[in-house]
Design a protein around this motif. Structure first.
Motif: not given
Length: 169
Positions: A1-19
């Motif tokens: 799978m080809t993905c972009t890897i980036r550094e998370a921002t505080p705005g990603d916190a809810a999405t990341l917690a869910g995953i």
């Protein structure tokens, strides 16, 4: 799978917690409750870093927590959305975490797995990790367990050369 890897921002916190919580449902046989929450993820983003895998813009398929602790790299909370599992994304996230730590001057990488997750050490061994120690479950968090558990510390020597590809996106 080809993905972009980036550094998370505080705005990603809810999405990341869910995953993370969805990926860690496999631990329900010994762990009570969710693995994390939005506040913990925000704190970890501010203190260290999370790397995020996006197969397409705005779609988060996985993440990994990355830190440098006492000159050694560390990763944890490796999580891939169930719809993207089995496609090599976990390995890609680990490679990105190793690259980041190598670039920070680390020559060793560590991770902790729960001894009850008997499948994980074998998988991490295939990526070059080996068991180096054990650690107790923190006293303050024993209430999270429905049965006794401890951690197995696994480590890997990081090669001195950086891969040609920049995984930090």
């Amino acid at each position: 799978m080809t993905c972009t890897i980036r550094e998370a921002t505080p705005g990603d916190a809810a999405t990341l917690a869910g995953i993370i919580n969805l990926a860690y449902r496999v631990e329900d046989f010994f762990k009570v409750g969710d693995r994390t929450d939005k506040q913990e993820v925000e704190t970890l983003i501010e203190k260290d870093a999370f790397l995020v895998a996006e197969p397409s813009a705005g779609e988060v398929a996985g993440c990994i927590y990355v830190a440098v602790k006492e000159g050694r790299g560390y990763f944890g909370m490796l999580s891939v959305s169930p719809t993207h599992q089995g496609q090599g994304l976990g390995r890609e996230l680990i490679e990105a975490a190793e690259h980041r730590c190598r670039a920070a001057g680390c020559t060793e990488m560590d991770l902790w797995v729960v001894n009850l997750r008997e499948d994980l050490p074998t998988w991490y061994r295939r990526l070059g990790y080996s068991e180096t120690a054990t650690a107790p479950w923190p006293e303050d968090y024993l209430h999270q367990l429905s049965r006794p558990a401890h951690f197995v510390v696994m480590s890997k020597h990081l090669a001195a050369t950086l891969p040609a590809e920049d995984h930090d996106g």
